[in-house]
Design an enzyme around this catalytic site. Structure first.
Site, PDB file in Angstrom:
ATOM      1  N   ARG A 237      -5.767   3.488  -1.129  1.00 39.98           N
ATOM      2  CA  ARG A 237      -4.308   3.465  -1.100  1.00 39.98           C
ATOM      3  C   ARG A 237      -3.844   4.191   0.153  1.00 39.98           C
ATOM      4  O   ARG A 237      -4.443   5.186   0.562  1.00 39.98           O
ATOM      5  CB  ARG A 237      -3.719   4.169  -2.326  1.00 39.98           C
ATOM      6  CG  ARG A 237      -3.825   3.382  -3.624  1.00 39.98           C
ATOM      7  CD  ARG A 237      -2.948   2.129  -3.614  1.00 39.98           C
ATOM      8  NE  ARG A 237      -2.964   1.433  -4.878  1.00 39.98           N
ATOM      9  CZ  ARG A 237      -3.790   0.418  -5.188  1.00 39.98           C
ATOM     10  NH1 ARG A 237      -4.667  -0.023  -4.318  1.00 39.98           N
ATOM     11  NH2 ARG A 237      -3.710  -0.166  -6.365  1.00 39.98           N
ATOM     12  N   GLU A 266       4.158  -0.527   2.271  1.00 38.90           N
ATOM     13  CA  GLU A 266       3.715  -1.931   2.324  1.00 38.90           C
ATOM     14  C   GLU A 266       4.862  -2.835   1.927  1.00 38.90           C
ATOM     15  O   GLU A 266       5.577  -2.503   0.971  1.00 38.90           O
ATOM     16  CB  GLU A 266       2.524  -2.134   1.377  1.00 38.90           C
ATOM     17  CG  GLU A 266       1.303  -1.363   1.843  1.00 38.90           C
ATOM     18  CD  GLU A 266       0.094  -1.496   0.904  1.00 38.90           C
ATOM     19  OE1 GLU A 266       0.133  -2.335  -0.017  1.00 38.90           O
ATOM     20  OE2 GLU A 266      -0.878  -0.760   1.103  1.00 38.90           O
ATOM     21  N   HIS A 285      -3.303  -5.697   2.639  1.00 36.59           N
ATOM     22  CA  HIS A 285      -3.748  -5.347   1.279  1.00 36.59           C
ATOM     23  C   HIS A 285      -4.446  -6.547   0.616  1.00 36.59           C
ATOM     24  O   HIS A 285      -4.002  -7.055  -0.419  1.00 36.59           O
ATOM     25  CB  HIS A 285      -2.561  -4.872   0.425  1.00 36.59           C
ATOM     26  CG  HIS A 285      -2.983  -4.020  -0.745  1.00 36.59           C
ATOM     27  ND1 HIS A 285      -2.254  -2.957  -1.216  1.00 36.59           N
ATOM     28  CD2 HIS A 285      -4.066  -4.093  -1.562  1.00 36.59           C
ATOM     29  CE1 HIS A 285      -2.862  -2.415  -2.262  1.00 36.59           C
ATOM     30  NE2 HIS A 285      -3.959  -3.089  -2.491  1.00 36.59           N
TER      31      HIS A 285
END
Ligand code: DGY
Length: 329
Positions: A237, A266, A285
């Site tokens: 993360r 993000e 991601h």
């Protein structure tokens, strides 16, 4: 009467019809954007929620008085307030295991891409800049035989160690809560303190979850311990890392490169200084993002939710405390 499920992630037709056999389903597209008002309107009727990539905080879940279960299509559960869910006896489940190998593949892709400068050099070809044989200024670095450092030796960490040890002949070092003798035996891996690992490893890979304990774990002090030839990989993360400190370390040549699949914010803002750096490989991601794995994750999430709504303990229950309340209450 069927229970009501609010879906905030699209399912394949097969999984959708399976869910619809057991529940009335409301699908909310884009809950992070214009779908939010529709999500809020649907919550008062919801017994179950299924989706991913949405912060489900207390003010939102307070709108769902009948909620029994949340099924996350992810392994990470940092989008949920576990204390709140426990207090209300709401079951939370996730989708571990099915994404382990794919996420480790992503980690290894970033190792190879950064060390061999794949994106930078592929762009050179694409933009017509490949005009003569390449020389040392474009050389990358070996991956095989280099030291792989893994921070967080869970399932994904192990899958990464397997690739490094068996596929690339890499000595493996790791740091986690406590030593893991089985991992050490399998991959000939060495346990290190965080500081020692940062000083010794050529590739430093984060595979640990975001928790209050891991937030900001890697900052200026930790980057200062890495060597100039270190390559930093993050598939966990973004918030485990102090991103401005990472940017400074890259700009100042404290580390050689970074392969990043996750970011503090993000989607990564287009004006992020990370995108100005040739030695950064940034992906959106994509850890588990293959057709096969995302379908397996969705299936796992549907199974978890249907179990919970049927009064059974979901296979991948995250908060046993809530289950305890359910069975004792
Ligand atoms: C996960 O499963 O946690 C992935 O990172 C997607 O959020």
């Amino acid at each position: 009467m069927k229970k009501h499920v609010v879906l905030y992630k699209k399912l394949s037709p097969t999984l959708m019809s399976r869910l619809q056999q057991h529940a009335d389903v409301t699908l909310i597209d884009e809950p992070n954007r214009d779908g939010l008002a529709r999500l809020r309107a649907a919550l008062p009727h919801a017994h179950g929620l299924l989706g991913a990539s949405l912060k489900l905080d207390a003010p939102l879940l307070d709108l769902a008085p009948h909620l029994e279960a949340v099924s996350s299509v992810s392994v990470g559960v940092d989008n949920y307030d576990l204390d709140y869910l426990d207090r209300r006896g709401i079951l939370l489940s996730n989708t571990p295991d099915v994404l382990t190998e794919t996420t480790a593949d992503t980690g290894f892709a970033l190792i190879l891409a950064t060390a061999r400068r794949m994106v930078e050099l592929a762009n050179m070809v694409r933009t017509g800049q490949w005009k003569s044989n390449i020389g040392p200024q474009h050389f990358g670095n070996d991956v095989h035989g280099k030291t792989l450092g893994i921070i967080g030796m869970g399932r994904i960490g192990e899958a990464l160690a397997q690739r490094g040890h068996f596929g690339f002949g890499m000595p493996v070092l790791y740091h986690s809560h406590s030593p893991k003798p089985a991992v050490e035996a399998r991959f000939n891996a060495g346990y290190r303190s965080l500081e020692a690992l940062l000083q010794e490893a050529d590739f430093i890979c984060l595979t640990l979850p975001l928790t209050a304990e891991t937030q900001g774990l890697i900052g200026a002090r930790q980057f200062a311990l890495m060597r100039p030839q270190s390559i930093f990989i993050n598939i966990s993360r973004g918030k485990v890392v102090d991103e401005p400190a990472l940017i400074a370390a890259l700009q100042q040549g404290q580390i050689r490169a970074a392969g990043l699949d996750v970011f503090e914010r993000e989607p990564l803002p287009h004006d992020s200084p990370l995108l100005q750096l040739n030695n950064v490989v940034a992906t959106p991601h994509i850890g588990s993002a293959t057709h096969e794995t995302r379908e397996a994750m969705a299936q796992c999430a549907v199974d978890n939710l249907l179990s919970a709504l049927a009064g059974e303990r979901p296979l991948n229950l995250v908060n046993p405390k809530a289950w305890g309340m359910r069975v004792s209450g």
